[in-house]
Design a protein around this motif. Structure first.
Motif, PDB file in Angstrom:
ATOM      1  N   GLN A  92     -81.983 -12.148 -10.737  1.00 51.70           N
ATOM      2  CA  GLN A  92     -81.782 -12.567  -9.353  1.00 51.70           C
ATOM      3  C   GLN A  92     -80.535 -11.915  -8.771  1.00 51.70           C
ATOM      4  N   ARG A  96     -80.383  -9.611  -5.397  1.00 51.78           N
ATOM      5  CA  ARG A  96     -79.462  -9.774  -4.266  1.00 51.78           C
ATOM      6  C   ARG A  96     -78.781  -8.453  -3.921  1.00 51.78           C
ATOM      7  N   LEU A 151     -85.448 -12.187   0.025  1.00 56.09           N
ATOM      8  CA  LEU A 151     -84.033 -12.347   0.364  1.00 56.09           C
ATOM      9  C   LEU A 151     -83.666 -11.637   1.663  1.00 56.09           C
ATOM     10  N   GLU A 163     -83.309 -18.852  -1.422  1.00 56.86           N
ATOM     11  CA  GLU A 163     -82.315 -19.051  -2.481  1.00 56.86           C
ATOM     12  C   GLU A 163     -82.516 -20.343  -3.251  1.00 56.86           C
ATOM     13  N   SER A 168     -81.764 -18.939  -8.956  1.00 53.92           N
ATOM     14  CA  SER A 168     -80.849 -18.632  -7.863  1.00 53.92           C
ATOM     15  C   SER A 168     -79.497 -19.282  -8.081  1.00 53.92           C
TER      16      SER A 168
END
Length: 429
Positions: A92, A96, A151, A163, A168
């Motif tokens: 994750q 991002r 995202l 999220e 997350s």
């Protein structure tokens, strides 16, 4: 966000990219997808893009020319990910990072892989979506696109949803329920039906922690936990394989100077520290093996001195030392462990050196020893002086790899015991 897919099979993506949130995001212009087929850039009359590997071996390898040309066709490739089993795990956190890019290029591997020279010509980031073998990188690319796309602002519709998911926050999700209130005799938990939002939040946090400890305990090492989380985790009932693991510190037979077999002297520090390690990790009895009567008397004096003493410090030390069992031989330690567990323990040898035989059995891993602990008792054999004698190693069911095998290895036995306990049991076992 613009995704650029370098793939031999653009048609693979037709349905997935037109479905659900991804399809709506493309229609709304939130994300854009372009395809770049290396076959277009093949100089072979049959449009081949693979060939046999130099040095021999099975399978075929993607040639560097068509793939490099396909990437160079992209005006703004942005970050370039190469989907391959040999890549870094896709997490994750990496999703991002990628979501902050305007452009993301995904190279879908095929066959036995991609000619390694491409990585020297292009700034590739090798990425793996899981420890499983796929037919190619297309399936992995879809996973990356979905994780990154959700995202991107506007992709999910409700921004918080992107999220508020597993991983997350560093832990797994809590369980979800919906109507009917009772299904086949199973009700929705009462806390979710009482309207107390603080109680609901606390319940969800506790359930998420419990699920993570049960299914993915390694995630907790990096999860943002507070004191209340730690207390909740400590209170959870769980399997504790450490109770089946016991240190067995041998002072005989061990190797002395000149590789002679003999006996070594017991030390106060080893007894105290390894006993405290055993207690901290919830381990079984700690066996100290020496055939020398004066050494056994010394051990008894140490245990008696701390055993009946009062005060917090001495009380803690006494509880740790209560795990110590003095034994005149390894056979006696094995017999005591067998009587305690009802079955003979597996013996795991330790060493600071690789096995001398070239065709020795592969070393055990801490994870394998942990699995053995779940099945039954295990004696972890620690050698003093210059290590375990060959006859002890020959008796063992396996041998752990040296703790430090890429550099210097001059650990004391009590330091090695602490590292071994942590590698095998960790904080969540």
């Amino acid at each position: 966000m613009r995704f650029h897919l370098v793939t031999l099979f653009p048609e693979f993506f037709t349905s997935p990219l037109a479905t659900g949130l991804m399809g709506r995001a493309r229609e709304a212009g939130v994300v854009d997808v372009s395809f770049h087929d290396p076959r277009t850039f093949s100089t072979d009359r049959h449009h081949h893009v693979d060939d046999r590997p130099y040095g021999g071996g099975p399978g075929m390898v993607l040639q560097p020319g068509p793939v490099a040309a396909a990437v160079r066709e992209i005006a703004r490739p942005g970050r370039i990910l190469f989907l391959t089993p040999a890549g870094r795990p896709f997490t994750q956190a990496l999703a991002r990072e990628c979501a902050r890019e305007e452009d993301l290029t995904l190279i879908c591997g095929r066959y036995e892989g991609l000619d390694a020279r491409v990585a020297g010509l292009l700034p590739l980031t090798p990425v793996c979506v899981g420890d499983a073998v796929l037919n190619g990188g297309e399936t992995a690319a879809l996973a990356v696109m979905e994780a990154v796309g959700r995202l991107v602002p506007g992709f999910m519709g409700k921004e918080a949803s992107g999220e508020d998911e597993s991983f997350s926050a560093g832990i797994l999700e809590y369980p979800h329920y919906t109507r009917p209130e009772i299904f086949e005799g199973l009700p929705v938990p009462a806390v979710l039906r009482n309207g107390d939002h603080a109680a609901i939040a606390a319940w969800r946090r506790g359930e998420a922690l419990a699920a993570t400890l049960r299914q993915r305990p390694e995630l907790l090492d990096e999860a943002p936990l507070d004191r209340a989380d730690a207390a909740a985790l400590a209170a959870l009932p769980r399997e504790r394989p450490g109770r089946n693991l016991s240190f067995c510190l041998l002072h005989y037979p061990v190797l002395l100077e000149g590789r002679k077999c003999g006996a070594s002297s017991l030390t106060n520090l080893d007894v105290h520290d390894i006993a405290r390690i055993s207690r901290s990790y919830g381990m079984g009895p700690f066996y100290v093996v020496t055939p020398l009567e004066d050494q056994l008397r010394l051990l008894g004096a140490i245990l008696r001195h701390w055993g009946g003493a009062a005060g917090p410090l001495r009380s803690d030390r006494s509880r740790a030392l209560s795990l110590v069992r003095g034994m005149p031989s390894l056979d006696d330690a094995i017999a005591e462990a067998t009587a305690r567990a009802g079955t003979a323990p597996r013996l795991v040898a330790t060493s600071a050196a690789w096995p001398e035989k070239k065709r020795a059995a592969p070393p055990l891993t801490p994870a394998k020893v942990r699995d053995w602990c779940r099945e039954g008792p295990v004696l972890l054999l620690l050698g003093t002086a210059r290590g375990l004698a060959p006859e002890v190693t020959a008796l063992s069911d396996g041998r752990l790899r040296p703790l430090r095998f890429l550099g210097e290895n001059h650990l004391s036995v009590r330091s090695a015991a602490a590292i071994l306990a942590d590698r095998i049991l960790g904080d969540f076992c």
